[in-house]
Scaffold this motif. Sequence first.
Motif, PDB file in Angstrom:
ATOM      1  N   LYS A   1     -10.382  -5.532  -7.760  1.00 41.97           N
ATOM      2  CA  LYS A   1     -10.410  -5.377  -6.586  1.00 41.97           C
ATOM      3  C   LYS A   1     -10.935  -4.124  -5.885  1.00 41.97           C
ATOM      4  O   LYS A   1     -11.822  -4.089  -4.762  1.00 41.97           O
ATOM      5  CB  LYS A   1      -8.680  -5.066  -5.985  1.00 41.97           C
ATOM      6  N   ASN A   2     -11.112  -3.125  -6.762  1.00 41.69           N
ATOM      7  CA  ASN A   2     -11.664  -1.816  -6.246  1.00 41.69           C
ATOM      8  C   ASN A   2     -13.054  -1.471  -6.890  1.00 41.69           C
ATOM      9  O   ASN A   2     -13.573  -0.452  -6.756  1.00 41.69           O
ATOM     10  CB  ASN A   2     -10.777  -0.744  -6.453  1.00 41.69           C
TER      11      ASN A   2
ATOM     12  N   ASN B   1     -10.467   6.722 -10.350  1.00 43.68           N
ATOM     13  CA  ASN B   1     -11.322   5.754 -10.281  1.00 43.68           C
ATOM     14  C   ASN B   1     -10.730   4.219 -10.874  1.00 43.68           C
ATOM     15  O   ASN B   1     -11.599   3.407 -10.923  1.00 43.68           O
ATOM     16  CB  ASN B   1     -12.697   6.124 -10.915  1.00 43.68           C
TER      17      ASN B   1
ATOM     18  N   TYR C   1      -8.166  -3.356 -10.347  1.00 41.21           N
ATOM     19  CA  TYR C   1      -9.457  -2.789 -11.070  1.00 41.21           C
ATOM     20  C   TYR C   1     -10.420  -3.642 -10.582  1.00 41.21           C
ATOM     21  O   TYR C   1     -11.572  -3.126 -10.058  1.00 41.21           O
ATOM     22  CB  TYR C   1      -9.405  -2.872 -12.745  1.00 41.21           C
TER      23      TYR C   1
ATOM     24  N   ASN D   1       0.853  -1.266   0.061  1.00 36.55           N
ATOM     25  CA  ASN D   1      -0.097  -0.022  -0.102  1.00 36.55           C
ATOM     26  C   ASN D   1       0.781   1.012  -0.065  1.00 36.55           C
ATOM     27  O   ASN D   1       2.026   1.297   0.709  1.00 36.55           O
ATOM     28  CB  ASN D   1      -0.865   0.088   1.324  1.00 36.55           C
TER      29      ASN D   1
ATOM     30  N   GLY E   1      -3.794   1.159  -7.544  1.00 42.02           N
ATOM     31  CA  GLY E   1      -5.112   1.029  -7.466  1.00 42.02           C
ATOM     32  C   GLY E   1      -5.811   2.235  -6.733  1.00 42.02           C
ATOM     33  O   GLY E   1      -5.333   3.022  -6.160  1.00 42.02           O
ATOM     34  N   LYS E   2      -7.176   2.260  -6.984  1.00 44.12           N
ATOM     35  CA  LYS E   2      -7.918   3.291  -6.350  1.00 44.12           C
ATOM     36  C   LYS E   2      -7.788   3.522  -4.918  1.00 44.12           C
ATOM     37  O   LYS E   2      -7.809   4.507  -4.368  1.00 44.12           O
ATOM     38  CB  LYS E   2      -9.189   2.967  -6.716  1.00 44.12           C
ATOM     39  N   ASP E   3      -7.722   2.315  -4.101  1.00 45.03           N
ATOM     40  CA  ASP E   3      -7.400   2.279  -2.789  1.00 45.03           C
ATOM     41  C   ASP E   3      -6.093   2.538  -2.389  1.00 45.03           C
ATOM     42  O   ASP E   3      -5.893   2.449  -1.086  1.00 45.03           O
ATOM     43  CB  ASP E   3      -8.239   0.704  -2.058  1.00 45.03           C
TER      44      ASP E   3
END
Length: 208
Positions: A206-207, A91, A204, A69, A179-181
């Motif tokens: 995953k989120n 997004n 993609y 992360n 990723g988005k998160d």
Amino acid sequence: MLRYILLILMIPSVFLSSSYGQSTKYFDENNVPIKKSKFKKKIEYEAYFSIQGDSAHHKRLIPRSVTNNIENKEVLLDLLEKAIGKSINRNVPTVIIYYPGLDRYNAPDNNRKWLAYRHQELVTKLNKIGNTKPIYIYKDYDGLQKYKGIMTWYKDPYQVIEQKFFKHHYPDGSFVVIGKDGTYISYKGEYAIEQVVDAAKELYEKNR
């Protein structure tokens, strides 16, 4: 007397040979000492690179693929937006192709038709994943002239990509998908188009 003179002259060479004769120590990715045989076996499977450890006589493993992360994702994306002069869609996964500079692995290929085909293949496949697009970032522009008219490369802003993901020079090039998160997947060294696409697809999904 001659005997003592010879003994004195030999002392520096003894120290020098002792210094240069230090045996290399090997460490895993967590900086834990391991045997040379285990170190080499992990290198052979191409899942790790060898980098210099805490001294000239230390070698340490570093994994080629990392999932983790990222902290301060917005700061990084803001810097990238300023560098490329475009907004980045938060997004969908952010795909970054990283060029560390000229080396013997990325220098020879001057087949512009092949380079254009490879670029278009990546763009087309990423377009199917939430309409995301690759961002091409470089540390040293030398060797990128062959891509002129095919894609645009941008200078790594404040070395942020290098410092966060690729602190060493890995052969050919590397990539990271964010990723988005804030989850990211990075891969160091020579890679295939499908690896980039698979990483983008994984983050993609995953989120969604």
